[in-house]
Design a protein around this motif. Structure first.
Motif, PDB file in Angstrom:
ATOM      1  N   ILE A  15       0.816  -1.214   0.000  1.00  0.00           N
ATOM      2  CA  ILE A  15       0.000   0.000   0.000  1.00  0.00           C
ATOM      3  C   ILE A  15       0.852   1.269   0.000  1.00  0.00           C
ATOM      4  CG2 ILE A  15      -0.368   0.366   2.472  1.00  0.00           C
ATOM      5  CD1 ILE A  15      -3.346   0.730   1.771  1.00  0.00           C
ATOM      6  N   THR A  16       2.091   1.179   0.512  1.00  0.00           N
ATOM      7  CA  THR A  16       2.975   2.346   0.517  1.00  0.00           C
ATOM      8  C   THR A  16       3.988   2.314  -0.614  1.00  0.00           C
ATOM      9  OG1 THR A  16       4.464   1.271   2.080  1.00  0.00           O
ATOM     10  CG2 THR A  16       2.763   2.716   3.002  1.00  0.00           C
ATOM     11  N   LEU A  17       3.888   1.346  -1.502  1.00  0.00           N
ATOM     12  CA  LEU A  17       4.756   1.240  -2.675  1.00  0.00           C
ATOM     13  C   LEU A  17       6.239   1.263  -2.299  1.00  0.00           C
ATOM     14  CD1 LEU A  17       2.893   3.669  -5.114  1.00  0.00           C
ATOM     15  CD2 LEU A  17       2.636   1.210  -4.949  1.00  0.00           C
ATOM     16  N   GLN A  18       6.620   0.468  -1.323  1.00  0.00           N
ATOM     17  CA  GLN A  18       8.004   0.481  -0.851  1.00  0.00           C
ATOM     18  C   GLN A  18       8.999   0.015  -1.893  1.00  0.00           C
ATOM     19  OE1 GLN A  18       8.110  -1.695   2.851  1.00  0.00           O
ATOM     20  NE2 GLN A  18       8.263   0.218   3.990  1.00  0.00           N
ATOM     21  N   HIS A  19       8.616  -0.882  -2.761  1.00  0.00           N
ATOM     22  CA  HIS A  19       9.553  -1.432  -3.735  1.00  0.00           C
ATOM     23  C   HIS A  19       9.336  -0.861  -5.134  1.00  0.00           C
ATOM     24  CE1 HIS A  19      10.873  -4.192  -0.668  1.00  0.00           C
ATOM     25  NE2 HIS A  19       9.610  -4.559  -0.453  1.00  0.00           N
ATOM     26  N   THR A  79      -5.146   6.138   4.950  1.00  0.00           N
ATOM     27  CA  THR A  79      -4.864   6.959   3.784  1.00  0.00           C
ATOM     28  C   THR A  79      -3.832   8.032   4.105  1.00  0.00           C
ATOM     29  OG1 THR A  79      -7.110   6.583   2.986  1.00  0.00           O
ATOM     30  CG2 THR A  79      -5.892   8.404   2.001  1.00  0.00           C
ATOM     31  N   ILE A  80      -3.997   8.714   5.227  1.00  0.00           N
ATOM     32  CA  ILE A  80      -3.052   9.771   5.595  1.00  0.00           C
ATOM     33  C   ILE A  80      -1.672   9.189   5.861  1.00  0.00           C
ATOM     34  CG2 ILE A  80      -2.486  11.451   7.394  1.00  0.00           C
ATOM     35  CD1 ILE A  80      -5.481  12.081   7.536  1.00  0.00           C
ATOM     36  N   SER A  81      -1.600   8.081   6.568  1.00  0.00           N
ATOM     37  CA  SER A  81      -0.287   7.494   6.844  1.00  0.00           C
ATOM     38  C   SER A  81       0.368   6.980   5.565  1.00  0.00           C
ATOM     39  CB  SER A  81      -0.401   6.380   7.883  1.00  0.00           C
ATOM     40  OG  SER A  81      -1.214   5.346   7.407  1.00  0.00           O
ATOM     41  N   SER A  82      -0.399   6.461   4.628  1.00  0.00           N
ATOM     42  CA  SER A  82       0.164   6.011   3.352  1.00  0.00           C
ATOM     43  C   SER A  82       0.748   7.181   2.567  1.00  0.00           C
ATOM     44  CB  SER A  82      -0.894   5.316   2.512  1.00  0.00           C
ATOM     45  OG  SER A  82      -1.383   4.181   3.148  1.00  0.00           O
ATOM     46  N   VAL A  83       0.004   8.280   2.510  1.00  0.00           N
ATOM     47  CA  VAL A  83       0.499   9.458   1.791  1.00  0.00           C
ATOM     48  C   VAL A  83       1.780   9.974   2.441  1.00  0.00           C
ATOM     49  CG1 VAL A  83      -0.020  11.872   1.248  1.00  0.00           C
ATOM     50  CG2 VAL A  83      -1.737  10.127   0.857  1.00  0.00           C
ATOM     51  N   LEU A  84       1.808  10.035   3.763  1.00  0.00           N
ATOM     52  CA  LEU A  84       3.002  10.526   4.448  1.00  0.00           C
ATOM     53  C   LEU A  84       4.207   9.626   4.207  1.00  0.00           C
ATOM     54  CD1 LEU A  84       1.508  11.735   7.848  1.00  0.00           C
ATOM     55  CD2 LEU A  84       2.246  13.119   5.902  1.00  0.00           C
ATOM     56  N   VAL A  85       4.014   8.322   4.239  1.00  0.00           N
ATOM     57  CA  VAL A  85       5.129   7.394   4.012  1.00  0.00           C
ATOM     58  C   VAL A  85       5.642   7.519   2.582  1.00  0.00           C
ATOM     59  CG1 VAL A  85       5.712   4.949   3.804  1.00  0.00           C
ATOM     60  CG2 VAL A  85       4.508   5.768   5.806  1.00  0.00           C
ATOM     61  N   ILE A  86       4.743   7.648   1.616  1.00  0.00           N
ATOM     62  CA  ILE A  86       5.171   7.777   0.218  1.00  0.00           C
ATOM     63  C   ILE A  86       5.919   9.081   0.013  1.00  0.00           C
ATOM     64  CG2 ILE A  86       4.339   8.020  -2.147  1.00  0.00           C
ATOM     65  CD1 ILE A  86       2.130   6.019  -1.415  1.00  0.00           C
ATOM     66  N   PHE A  87       5.433  10.172   0.601  1.00  0.00           N
ATOM     67  CA  PHE A  87       6.156  11.443   0.476  1.00  0.00           C
ATOM     68  C   PHE A  87       7.524  11.369   1.138  1.00  0.00           C
ATOM     69  CE2 PHE A  87       2.211  14.153  -0.302  1.00  0.00           C
ATOM     70  CZ  PHE A  87       2.554  14.357  -1.628  1.00  0.00           C
ATOM     71  N   GLN A  88       7.621  10.758   2.298  1.00  0.00           N
ATOM     72  CA  GLN A  88       8.914  10.631   2.970  1.00  0.00           C
ATOM     73  C   GLN A  88       9.869   9.770   2.173  1.00  0.00           C
ATOM     74  OE1 GLN A  88       7.991   9.164   6.865  1.00  0.00           O
ATOM     75  NE2 GLN A  88       7.387  11.167   7.655  1.00  0.00           N
ATOM     76  N   LYS A  89       9.343   8.704   1.565  1.00  0.00           N
ATOM     77  CA  LYS A  89      10.177   7.837   0.745  1.00  0.00           C
ATOM     78  C   LYS A  89      10.714   8.587  -0.458  1.00  0.00           C
ATOM     79  CE  LYS A  89       9.030   4.916  -2.443  1.00  0.00           C
ATOM     80  NZ  LYS A  89       8.564   3.866  -3.294  1.00  0.00           N
ATOM     81  N   ASN A  90       9.856   9.406  -1.095  1.00  0.00           N
ATOM     82  CA  ASN A  90      10.288  10.142  -2.281  1.00  0.00           C
ATOM     83  C   ASN A  90      11.258  11.258  -1.944  1.00  0.00           C
ATOM     84  OD1 ASN A  90       8.930   8.575  -4.091  1.00  0.00           O
ATOM     85  ND2 ASN A  90       7.122   9.863  -4.145  1.00  0.00           N
ATOM     86  N   THR A  91      11.065  11.927  -0.813  1.00  0.00           N
ATOM     87  CA  THR A  91      11.988  13.003  -0.460  1.00  0.00           C
ATOM     88  C   THR A  91      13.324  12.451   0.005  1.00  0.00           C
ATOM     89  OG1 THR A  91      11.062  13.142   1.766  1.00  0.00           O
ATOM     90  CG2 THR A  91      10.175  14.652   0.110  1.00  0.00           C
ATOM     91  N   ASN A  92      13.332  11.333   0.727  1.00  0.00           N
ATOM     92  CA  ASN A  92      14.581  10.723   1.165  1.00  0.00           C
ATOM     93  C   ASN A  92      15.293  10.030   0.019  1.00  0.00           C
ATOM     94  OD1 ASN A  92      14.148  11.591   3.763  1.00  0.00           O
ATOM     95  ND2 ASN A  92      13.253   9.665   4.446  1.00  0.00           N
ATOM     96  N   GLY A  93      14.545   9.460  -0.896  1.00  0.00           N
ATOM     97  CA  GLY A  93      15.151   8.732  -2.014  1.00  0.00           C
ATOM     98  C   GLY A  93      15.737   9.639  -3.080  1.00  0.00           C
ATOM     99  N   SER A  94      15.263  10.890  -3.149  1.00  0.00           N
ATOM    100  CA  SER A  94      15.760  11.791  -4.190  1.00  0.00           C
ATOM    101  C   SER A  94      17.009  12.540  -3.787  1.00  0.00           C
ATOM    102  CB  SER A  94      14.665  12.791  -4.554  1.00  0.00           C
ATOM    103  OG  SER A  94      14.354  13.605  -3.445  1.00  0.00           O
TER     104      SER A  94
END
Length: 95
Positions: A15-19, A79-94
């Motif tokens: 659900i958080t698209l980790q991979h 939904t809110i926690s999923s959005v936050l995790v995806i945003f954190q993943k994208n900001t840390n990964g970039s």
């Protein structure tokens, strides 16, 4: 019990698209989550308005009404926690 834990972990990874790192998948998924969040907030407003109307008219709804409110609260939280995790993943990964 270990199987349920693993199942929950796999569900959260999905659900958080980790991979997943392809922008062609992440951007539409985030758009879907934002639309889902807007709809859930709309339902929450309807719930609050209906609670007010029930209170004014001295009517007490049955248990399914309150169970629906609990499910709605869980959906908003997921939904809110999923959005936050995806945003954190994208900001840390970039970086």
């Amino acid at each position: 019990m270990k199987g349920f834990s693993r199942l929950g972990e796999l569900w959260w990874q999905g659900i958080t698209l980790q991979h997943v790192s392809h922008k062609g998948i992440i951007i539409p998924y985030l758009a879907f989550l934002f639309v889902a969040l807007l709809f859930e907030l709309f339902l929450a407003v309807l719930f609050v308005v209906s609670c007010f109307i029930f209170y004014v008219n001295h009517y007490w709804p049955t248990a399914p009404f309150y169970i629906g409110a609990a499910v709605l609260a869980l959906l908003i939280g997921i939904t809110i926690s999923s959005v936050l995790v995806i945003f954190q993943k994208n900001t840390n990964g970039s970086k």
